[in-house]
Design an enzyme around this catalytic site. Structure first.
Site, mmCIF file in Angstrom:
data_model
loop_
_atom_site.group_PDB
_atom_site.id
_atom_site.type_symbol
_atom_site.label_atom_id
_atom_site.label_comp_id
_atom_site.label_asym_id
_atom_site.label_seq_id
_atom_site.Cartn_x
_atom_site.Cartn_y
_atom_site.Cartn_z
ATOM 1 N N ASP A 215 0.474 -1.315 -0.321
ATOM 2 C CA ASP A 215 -0.178 0.537 0.257
ATOM 3 C C ASP A 215 0.952 1.734 -0.178
ATOM 4 O O ASP A 215 0.819 2.215 0.926
ATOM 5 C CB ASP A 215 -0.666 -0.029 1.172
ATOM 6 C CG ASP A 215 -1.999 0.663 1.174
ATOM 7 O OD1 ASP A 215 -2.337 1.357 0.318
ATOM 8 O OD2 ASP A 215 -2.484 1.325 2.469
ATOM 9 N N ASN A 220 2.034 7.195 3.593
ATOM 10 C CA ASN A 220 2.518 6.213 4.127
ATOM 11 C C ASN A 220 3.988 6.025 3.849
ATOM 12 O O ASN A 220 4.821 4.736 4.465
ATOM 13 C CB ASN A 220 2.441 4.848 3.702
ATOM 14 C CG ASN A 220 0.649 3.911 4.175
ATOM 15 O OD1 ASN A 220 0.504 4.435 4.776
ATOM 16 N ND2 ASN A 220 0.138 2.848 3.242
ATOM 17 N N ASP A 232 4.405 0.934 9.278
ATOM 18 C CA ASP A 232 3.538 0.725 8.623
ATOM 19 C C ASP A 232 3.362 -0.272 7.391
ATOM 20 O O ASP A 232 3.791 -0.182 6.044
ATOM 21 C CB ASP A 232 2.873 0.904 9.279
ATOM 22 C CG ASP A 232 0.918 0.059 9.637
ATOM 23 O OD1 ASP A 232 1.400 -1.035 9.723
ATOM 24 O OD2 ASP A 232 -0.089 0.621 9.099
#
Length: 340
Positions: A215, A220, A232
């Site tokens: 992702d 991110n 993450d």
């Protein structure tokens, strides 16, 4: 829905203390739709992040594979934030899993919660208009993929048409989320889009599949003076390398080609890139759109989701989704991105 009401501030502090750390009483809840995440201040002046996993989303084995991947990346000096090894203060208060133990479980107000704890790392959004930043991101992802290619996931999802497209479509239709007046147009357009996705994947043929971030959109990736890092890997999966590259692109095809050129200049220093994968960019974008709608539908019983996405389920939302899928049909019919 998850019983997140049990995660009162004192419960979060108790969970962190049970894992062997010493909170000083201060904490801050961070933005996270999927899980519940808290910044916790410790008595020694350091700060950690406690992540409480959404029940039933991932199995223990899937979470532990995410942790093992993060630890392998950190061991290879790839800048990711890996979970801490936990040392319980009371053996009976929590259970631990992993080697080293990184996944804890505690019962709070009768509800079991799985959680991990990581160091806090901050950063800002990367400047994707700077060619040097794009090359740096390419080097970062090349290094991440070099580690990802060393072994494979056994339990985490594979990014393919069946999982991210067909299964997502079925969940949406079974849940009665689409208004009757929008259903025929969306269903027929979605079916046509998935057929086009399958055709492109078939035309490209077999490509290498490896462990991915999964992702890797700009939100991110955090940028510091020393470069990019990620905090993450919650969506880590198996898939083609281009999945972690295409979400960094924006604009018209010519602009995206120039951006990809810069990214690959850095990427290819650490990993080869199969140019056939460029044809998968629009199919992957299509799968992401369908999967995102199914994700919203699956989380609708969580009060945080109707508050954050009030437009979901409206006729306007599904009309927009149908229009965007038609645009994807046109995009998938165009020649793939061309590098120069």
């Amino acid at each position: 829905m998850p019983h997140y009401a049990a995660l009162r501030p004192e419960s979060v502090l108790d969970a962190v203390a049970a894992a062997g750390l010493d909170p000083d009483g201060r904490l801050l809840q961070l933005n996270s739709y999927e899980n519940r995440v808290f910044q916790v201040f410790l008595e020694d002046g350091s700060v950690v992040v406690a992540k409480f996993y959404r029940p039933q989303r991932w199995s223990d084995a899937q979470i532990l594979e995410e942790h093992a991947f993060a630890l392998a990346l950190a061991a290879a000096d790839v800048p990711v934030v890996a979970p801490l090894a936990l040392v319980p203060r009371d053996e009976g208060a929590i259970t631990l899993q992993g080697e080293p133990p990184t996944l804890a479980q505690i019962t709070l107000e009768g509800e079991p919660f799985r959680y991990s704890i990581s160091p806090r790392r901050a950063g800002r959004a990367p400047d994707l208009e700077d060619p040097m930043v794009l090359q740096w991101l390419g080097r970062f992802l090349g290094r991440l993929h070099a580690v990802g290619a060393e072994s494979g996931f056994k339990h985490r999802r594979t990014l393919d048409v069946a999982t991210f497209g067909e299964a997502a479509r079925e969940r949406l239709l079974a849940g009665d989320f689409i208004p009757p007046d929008q259903l025929p147009a969306w269903r027929s357009t979605c079916d046509a889009a998935l057929s086009a996705v399958r055709e492109v994947f078939a035309s490209v043929g077999a490509v290498r599949r490896l462990r991915l971030h999964g992702d890797c959109h700009p939100g991110n990736i955090l940028w510091r003076d020393e470069g990019p890092h990620v905090v993450d890997l919650d969506d880590a999966c198996t898939g083609p390398a281009v999945q972690d590259l295409w979400m960094l692109l924006s604009g018209e095809p010519q602009a995206m080609a120039a951006q990809m050129h810069q990214i690959l200049q850095g990427y290819r220093l650490f990993m080869p890139f199969d140019a056939r994968e460029l044809a998968l960019i629009e199919p992957l974008r299509t799968l992401r759109m369908i999967h995102h709608s199914a994700w919203l539908a699956e989380r609708w019983s969580d009060p945080a989701f109707p508050a954050a996405f009030p437009f979901f389920g409206t006729g306007a939302y599904w009309s927009q989704q149908t229009s965007q899928l038609r645009e994807q049909l046109a995009a998938m019919a165009e020649p793939p991105l061309q590098l120069y």
